[in-house]
Scaffold this active site. Structure first.
Site, PDB file in Angstrom:
ATOM      1  N   HIS A   5       0.840  -1.204   0.000  1.00 41.78           N
ATOM      2  CA  HIS A   5       0.000   0.000   0.000  1.00 41.78           C
ATOM      3  C   HIS A   5       0.876   1.256   0.000  1.00 41.78           C
ATOM      4  O   HIS A   5       0.610   2.206  -0.745  1.00 41.78           O
ATOM      5  CB  HIS A   5      -0.917  -0.021   1.224  1.00 41.78           C
ATOM      6  CG  HIS A   5      -1.878   1.099   1.296  1.00 41.78           C
ATOM      7  ND1 HIS A   5      -2.896   1.280   0.388  1.00 41.78           N
ATOM      8  CD2 HIS A   5      -1.984   2.114   2.198  1.00 41.78           C
ATOM      9  CE1 HIS A   5      -3.594   2.358   0.718  1.00 41.78           C
ATOM     10  NE2 HIS A   5      -3.055   2.878   1.807  1.00 41.78           N
TER      11      HIS A   5
ATOM     12  N   ASP B  84       2.430   1.713  -3.378  1.00 42.15           N
ATOM     13  CA  ASP B  84       1.395   2.168  -4.311  1.00 42.15           C
ATOM     14  C   ASP B  84       1.176   3.675  -4.175  1.00 42.15           C
ATOM     15  O   ASP B  84       1.077   4.387  -5.172  1.00 42.15           O
ATOM     16  CB  ASP B  84       0.106   1.402  -4.052  1.00 42.15           C
ATOM     17  CG  ASP B  84      -0.991   1.794  -5.024  1.00 42.15           C
ATOM     18  OD1 ASP B  84      -0.747   1.777  -6.251  1.00 42.15           O
ATOM     19  OD2 ASP B  84      -2.106   2.118  -4.560  1.00 42.15           O
TER      20      ASP B  84
END
Length: 104
Positions: free
Chosen positions: A77, A80
């Protein structure tokens, strides 16, 4: 998950998020032909992106030295967020150029 790992993950997420948000503010300023403000916001966006990148670079350096970093959904995450911020910032830079051309 230890505190140091969480600090790394959150350092990337928060700084990348700030970079993306500031880039968006710069785009909004450019839409209003306030290119001085847009430029200042992009400078701030770059500073935040640099902070996120520095956190990542420290992690990569430790990895190269044999200090393995756990990969889990939190880290994915975070990565990203960083890649999205970089891509968005690149796009905003190009859009600001177009807004400047249109303003002339």
């Amino acid at each position: 998950m230890d505190d140091q790992y969480l600090k790394v993950v959150m350092g990337i997420i928060m700084n990348a998020g700030n970079a993306k948000g500031l880039a968006h503010e710069a785009l909004e300023a450019a839409k209003l032909n306030d290119f001085e403000k847009a430029n200042q916001l992009m400078i701030e966006s770059n500073q935040s992106l640099t902070e996120a990148h520095n956190v990542q670079s420290d992690m990569l350096t430790k990895e190269a030295q044999g200090d393995h970093t756990e990969m889990n959904l939190y880290m994915v995450h975070a990565q990203d967020h960083l890649m999205t911020a970089i891509t968005y910032q690149d796009l905003v830079k190009e859009l600001i150029v177009l807004y400047k051309k249109d303003a002339k």
